[in-house]
Design a protein around this motif. Structure first.
Motif, PDB file in Angstrom:
ATOM      1  N   GLN A 128      -2.586 -16.244   0.360  1.00 43.91           N
ATOM      2  CA  GLN A 128      -3.628 -15.205   0.351  1.00 43.91           C
ATOM      3  C   GLN A 128      -4.938 -15.748   0.897  1.00 43.91           C
ATOM      4  O   GLN A 128      -5.591 -15.126   1.733  1.00 43.91           O
ATOM      5  CB  GLN A 128      -3.823 -14.687  -1.068  1.00 43.91           C
ATOM      6  N   SER A 156      -6.710 -14.590   4.322  1.00 42.50           N
ATOM      7  CA  SER A 156      -8.077 -14.071   4.243  1.00 42.50           C
ATOM      8  C   SER A 156      -9.024 -14.893   5.105  1.00 42.50           C
ATOM      9  O   SER A 156      -9.817 -14.352   5.880  1.00 42.50           O
ATOM     10  CB  SER A 156      -8.563 -14.072   2.789  1.00 42.50           C
ATOM     11  N   ARG A 209      -9.376  -9.239   2.199  1.00 47.95           N
ATOM     12  CA  ARG A 209      -8.913  -9.613   0.858  1.00 47.95           C
ATOM     13  C   ARG A 209      -7.889  -8.609   0.336  1.00 47.95           C
ATOM     14  O   ARG A 209      -6.869  -8.995  -0.252  1.00 47.95           O
ATOM     15  CB  ARG A 209     -10.116  -9.694  -0.085  1.00 47.95           C
ATOM     16  N   ARG A 259      -4.143  -9.695  -0.278  1.00 46.98           N
ATOM     17  CA  ARG A 259      -3.600  -9.590  -1.637  1.00 46.98           C
ATOM     18  C   ARG A 259      -2.332  -8.744  -1.647  1.00 46.98           C
ATOM     19  O   ARG A 259      -1.355  -9.081  -2.331  1.00 46.98           O
ATOM     20  CB  ARG A 259      -4.656  -8.980  -2.556  1.00 46.98           C
ATOM     21  N   ARG A 260      -2.338  -7.659  -0.888  1.00 44.33           N
ATOM     22  CA  ARG A 260      -1.166  -6.791  -0.864  1.00 44.33           C
ATOM     23  C   ARG A 260       0.033  -7.507  -0.235  1.00 44.33           C
ATOM     24  O   ARG A 260       1.169  -7.381  -0.696  1.00 44.33           O
ATOM     25  CB  ARG A 260      -1.483  -5.517  -0.074  1.00 44.33           C
ATOM     26  N   ARG A 314       0.949 -10.701  -2.710  1.00 40.30           N
ATOM     27  CA  ARG A 314       1.195 -10.519  -4.147  1.00 40.30           C
ATOM     28  C   ARG A 314       2.629 -10.887  -4.539  1.00 40.30           C
ATOM     29  O   ARG A 314       2.828 -11.618  -5.518  1.00 40.30           O
ATOM     30  CB  ARG A 314       0.866  -9.087  -4.547  1.00 40.30           C
ATOM     31  N   THR A 319       2.943 -14.614  -4.439  1.00 44.19           N
ATOM     32  CA  THR A 319       2.212 -15.233  -5.547  1.00 44.19           C
ATOM     33  C   THR A 319       3.009 -15.152  -6.849  1.00 44.19           C
ATOM     34  O   THR A 319       3.074 -16.121  -7.619  1.00 44.19           O
ATOM     35  CB  THR A 319       0.849 -14.543  -5.721  1.00 44.19           C
TER      36      THR A 319
END
Length: 622
Positions: A32, A36, A332, A336-337, A340, A343
């Motif tokens: 991420q 970013s 971001r 994140r999408r 995710r 992660t």
């Protein structure tokens, strides 16, 4: 040595707190953050490039606007000055062609006509004067008295007019110093227009000079009107050789407080030029005036040429900042999408790394991540089952090995001890016999320990003390033994029967045959938080060649003693606690020997004991 993979697994289980500390302190570069940062850098570079391009474009346009404005200002100023000088030239022509040329100067004076012209143009004139070739004043308007000491034939305007009679000549600004100062005629700053004229008289034409003193204040007023802010932009006037006619900072220049690049500017062609003067970059625009050859010069410092760009600069910076902020938020959200599911899968792997029992493996997200999650779940289940089988097998192997090691206690020691007890009883030494039996019972009670292999350090030291009490009786107090154990370490875990073999070696190979043998046992917690137990003697010691193989080659175990050699103690400690723990031996011939036992600081609780003996994660560590 044991299989390395199994040892590593036990090392990990027994060092959970170190792994947890590492995981807390580790700061991996997540996908991420990478996405970013990458998108942000690309967007920032693109926006900066676009901002620089726009700013440069605006700067060029702003500079062009400033130079165009300067040229327009110069054109307007030049037109006004030329119009003024043209009117003065026309007046000079009128005096010459309409007055002087038509009259016989020897019989009549043109003073009346000159007075009329003066009155018509007195706002722009200071005086009019007519001189003969030899410098004699014919007439002047307004009426004035010439200074007796003045010789006009020596002045530049006079000599230039006679030297080039075909032209009109304009002088630099100067104070009029020809006529006497009186209430009706004061000294003024003037610019002189002089020309050669023909004077009629007696039918023989003579040469003369017509002087028109123009009011310098008129020129100054015109140029002051365009110099409203000299600190940002100013205009000055010089002749074609660079001599300054007007400058907004003329007083500072004459006082040496300011310098101007006027001599170079006079050599410029008409138009805009860039130059560097006194470490300052500036834009110089030049316009040449007709009739006089004077040059009107506009100076714009480069540092001030972008002042008009302030609003545009702030606007561009605001747009870039807002765009960058929007890009950061958008990057971001997108990162994140996208990351995710990865992660969550990484969190599952981290749980497995930390040894969590039955960790929750994330299965979801895109098909690729879902496939990875399912594969990881199956792999973990298979590895977990294999590890359970391996741990069970290894535990059985360790128990068998420990039993074998403990069974190696030399029966000869037991025989000698019992024989000593019989001898004491036969000799009616009942107290000594009771003491020996008590110590022997305590010794075997600790050795058995209800089948436990992990005991408190306090019990291990008690076992060692019982053993040494028996040995002191057997060897008739041929040596001394001293125990110095810190209270704080007595309730920590240790493998049983690790101090007694070291003491036995110290007795048989160190101090048995000495008259003043000493053995010291010291236990303490080190600065690193681990437990250290040292057994030192002042015996005969050993060579470095003997030390080299003492903990690595079990074929060199000595024949005397219990048979439980130091290499077996080393192996038993490392089987339970890991490769970083065990024994360290220091010795030199005739200098004694020091054996250091290195153990982890694990508080002795039933939960920790079972965890260590079963090879599973212990629940209470320090």
């Amino acid at each position: 040595m044991e299989d390395k993979s199994v040892s590593k697994e036990f090392d990990k289980l027994r060092s959970k707190w170190k792994l947890e500390r590492y995981m807390r302190n580790a700061v991996p570069r997540s996908i991420q953050v990478t996405i970013s940062v990458s998108f942000t850098i690309v967007a920032l570079v693109c926006m900066l490039a676009m901002g620089v391009a726009l700013y440069n474009s605006f700067s060029v346009r702003s500079e062009k606007m400033l130079t165009d404005s300067a040229e327009l200002t110069l054109d307007q100023t030049v037109l006004a000055l030329e119009d003024y000088l043209r009117s003065m030239r026309r007046m000079s022509d009128a005096i010459y062609y309409n007055v002087i040329k038509d009259q016989d100067i020897s019989r009549e004076s043109p003073i009346e006509q000159m007075n009329l012209l003066y009155e018509a143009h007195k706002d722009y004139l200071i005086s009019l004067a007519l001189y003969t070739e030899d410098g004699q004043l014919v007439c002047a308007s307004p009426v004035a008295v010439e200074k007796p000491e003045v010789d006009v034939t020596t002045q530049d305007w006079f000599k230039t007019a006679l030297a080039r009679p075909e032209n009109l000549h304009f002088s630099l600004p100067h104070v009029q110093n020809i006529f006497v100062d009186d209430p009706t005629f004061r000294y003024y700053w003037v610019t002189s227009l002089s020309r050669a004229v023909e004077l009629g008289g007696r039918g023989v034409p003579e040469q003369g000079v017509l002087l028109v003193d123009m009011n310098y204040a008129v020129i100054k007023q015109m140029l002051e009107g365009v110099n409203d802010n000299p600190s940002e932009q100013y205009v000055y006037l010089c002749d074609n050789s660079g001599a300054i006619i007007y400058h907004p900072m003329l007083m500072q220049i004459e006082a040496g407080l300011y310098r101007e690049n006027n001599s170079v500017a006079a050599s410029y062609d008409d138009g805009s030029h860039k130059e560097e003067f006194m470490r300052e970059k500036r834009i110089v625009t030049v316009k040449t005036m007709s009739y006089t050859g004077w040059k009107l010069v506009s100076v714009i410092p480069t540092s001030n040429s972008y002042l008009g760009m302030k609003d545009i600069r702030y606007f561009v910076m605001m747009i870039l900042s807002i765009t960058l902020l929007a890009m950061l938020i958008l990057n971001r959200m997108v990162a994140r999408r996208v990351t995710r599911p990865i992660t969550k899968l990484n969190d599952s792997i981290r749980e497995i790394e930390m040894g969590k029992v039955n960790p929750s493996v994330y299965i979801g997200g895109p098909s690729e991540i879902e496939h990875l999650g399912k594969t990881l779940r199956r792999s973990y289940d298979q590895i977990d089952q294999l590890m359970k089988d391996m741990v069970a097998s290894q535990e059985e192997k360790r128990k068998s090995e420990l039993d074998a090691l403990q069974s190696q206690i030399n029966p000869h020691f037991l025989y000698n001890t019992l024989d000593s007890i019989v001898w004491m009883i036969e000799g009616a030494k009942y107290d000594e016999a009771v003491f020996m039996i008590t110590q022997l019972a305590s010794l075997f009670r600790v050795s058995l320990s209800s089948g436990k292999t992990i005991i408190p350090i306090e019990d291990e030291i008690r076992h060692a003390s019982n053993y040494m009490n028996i040995q002191k009786v057997r060897f008739k107090d041929a040596f001394t033994i001293d125990f110095d154990i810190d209270e704080e370490i007595k309730n920590y875990c240790t493998v049983k029967l690790i101090v007694q073999p070291i003491l036995e070696n110290a007795v048989y190979y160190g101090v048995k045959d000495m008259e003043d043998g000493e053995i010291r046992v010291k236990g303490f917690k080190g600065e690193d938080g681990d437990i250290y137990i040292t057994v030192s003697d002042n015996g005969f010691g050993m060579s470095s060649e003997q030390l080299e193989f003492l903990l690595t080659d079990d074929t060199r175990v000595r024949k005397k003693g219990s048979g439980v050699g130091l290499i077996n103690v080393q192996r038993r400690i490392q089987l339970r606690f890991g490769q970083e723990y065990g024994l360290k031996i220091e010795s030199e011939p005739d200098e004694g020997c020091v054996v250091t036992i290195h153990l982890p600081a694990i508080e002795y609780t039933e939960e920790n004991r079972k965890a260590l003996e079963s090879g599973k994660e212990r629940g209470d560590e320090e």
